[in-house]
Design a protein around this motif. Structure first.
Motif, PDB file in Angstrom:
ATOM      1  N   UNK A  60      -1.077   1.273   9.389  1.00  0.00           N
ATOM      2  CA  UNK A  60      -0.518   2.143   8.358  1.00  0.00           C
ATOM      3  C   UNK A  60      -0.522   3.594   8.815  1.00  0.00           C
ATOM      4  N   UNK A  61       0.538   4.316   8.508  1.00  0.00           N
ATOM      5  CA  UNK A  61       0.524   5.759   8.811  1.00  0.00           C
ATOM      6  C   UNK A  61      -0.380   6.489   7.835  1.00  0.00           C
ATOM      7  N   UNK A  62      -0.800   7.675   8.200  1.00  0.00           N
ATOM      8  CA  UNK A  62      -1.622   8.486   7.301  1.00  0.00           C
ATOM      9  C   UNK A  62      -0.809   8.878   6.073  1.00  0.00           C
ATOM     10  N   UNK A  63      -1.482   8.902   4.932  1.00  0.00           N
ATOM     11  CA  UNK A  63      -0.825   9.279   3.682  1.00  0.00           C
ATOM     12  C   UNK A  63      -1.871   9.950   2.803  1.00  0.00           C
ATOM     13  N   UNK A  64      -1.510  11.033   2.107  1.00  0.00           N
ATOM     14  CA  UNK A  64      -2.511  11.756   1.309  1.00  0.00           C
ATOM     15  C   UNK A  64      -3.151  10.942   0.188  1.00  0.00           C
ATOM     16  N   UNK A  65      -2.478   9.883  -0.281  1.00  0.00           N
ATOM     17  CA  UNK A  65      -3.034   9.061  -1.360  1.00  0.00           C
ATOM     18  C   UNK A  65      -3.875   7.913  -0.811  1.00  0.00           C
ATOM     19  N   UNK A  66      -3.736   7.616   0.482  1.00  0.00           N
ATOM     20  CA  UNK A  66      -4.449   6.482   1.084  1.00  0.00           C
ATOM     21  C   UNK A  66      -5.713   6.974   1.781  1.00  0.00           C
ATOM     22  N   UNK A  69       0.837  -1.196   0.000  1.00  0.00           N
ATOM     23  CA  UNK A  69       0.000   0.000   0.000  1.00  0.00           C
ATOM     24  C   UNK A  69       0.876   1.252   0.000  1.00  0.00           C
ATOM     25  N   UNK A  70       1.904   1.256   0.841  1.00  0.00           N
ATOM     26  CA  UNK A  70       2.807   2.400   0.899  1.00  0.00           C
ATOM     27  C   UNK A  70       3.587   2.538  -0.410  1.00  0.00           C
ATOM     28  N   UNK A 124      -7.547   2.656  -1.257  1.00  0.00           N
ATOM     29  CA  UNK A 124      -8.543   2.638  -0.192  1.00  0.00           C
ATOM     30  C   UNK A 124      -8.199   1.496   0.759  1.00  0.00           C
ATOM     31  N   UNK A 125      -7.802   1.835   1.970  1.00  0.00           N
ATOM     32  CA  UNK A 125      -7.403   0.835   2.957  1.00  0.00           C
ATOM     33  C   UNK A 125      -8.617   0.407   3.774  1.00  0.00           C
ATOM     34  N   UNK A 126      -9.019  -0.857   3.566  1.00  0.00           N
ATOM     35  CA  UNK A 126     -10.167  -1.404   4.297  1.00  0.00           C
ATOM     36  C   UNK A 126      -9.751  -2.197   5.531  1.00  0.00           C
TER      37      UNK A 126
END
Length: 206
Positions: A116-122, A84-85, A108-110
């Protein structure tokens, strides 16, 4: 892949025009194979003889699958979060394709086993630390299933609201081949062994 049509039904006139246009292009008939059929179908869905893909939206839905605990994957579940990263940082093939096509791209992380750390694309839509092991119990509760489906519908609605020409959905998660095969076997009433072979790097009993 979902093309947003000008109307609710396929435009037969636009589709016929696109088919005729293919015959006029400087190339042997059928030289582009399945790509020609896709272009014709897209023309019909968009109601344009020359379909456009100026505004594309790509959503990759990611989560861990509990069945991985049964040894069906050659890789540990921690790889899902790592991938994901990698997607988010632009290191995956789909990330490169999205960038070169100027598509709006998101993951989209379900729910993953590894946080996971916050990320602008996630986009965080976590329903839990992945699903349960389907070899022992239901993978999801009915509420989780409903929330997952609503999340998918919400991303489509967002793309439609942004006047996207095309919505492309993908998925990833360690153990996903087994989960997808279980769904296909149930929906198609087929034996699992007729639908798949060994997964990536999987040998023997796995």
């Amino acid at each position: 892949m979902l093309a947003f049509a000008a109307g609710k039904k396929t435009d037969a006139v636009a589709e016929a025009g696109a088919r005729a246009r293919q015959q006029r292009l400087t190339k042997p008939a059928g030289a582009l194979g399945g790509l020609e059929a896709i272009a014709i179908r897209l023309a019909g869905l968009q109601g344009r003889v020359c379909p456009r893909l100026e505004r594309c939206h790509i959503s990759v839905f990611a989560a861990d699958h509990g069945i991985a605990a049964a040894g069906v994957s050659a890789y540990p579940q921690a790889v899902t979060a790592q991938m994901i990263l990698n997607f988010a940082s632009g290191g995956a093939a789909i990330s490169v394709l999205a960038r070169h096509s100027s598509a709006r791209f998101e993951v989209v992380n379900l729910g993953t086993v590894e946080p996971l750390p916050a990320h602008p694309v996630v986009v965080a839509r976590v329903l839990g630390p992945g699903t349960a092991d389907i070899s022992r119990q239901p993978a999801m509760t009915e509420d989780q299933l409903g929330a997952a489906l609503d999340t998918g519908a919400g991303r489509v609605d967002q793309a439609r609201g942004a006047n996207a020409d095309l919505f492309i959905a993908g998925e990833m998660g360690i153990g996903n081949t087994t989960s997808a095969t279980a769904l296909a076997a149930a929906l198609l009433d087929r034996a699992p062994e007729t639908l798949l072979g060994p997964g990536t790097g999987v040998e023997g009993r796995g």
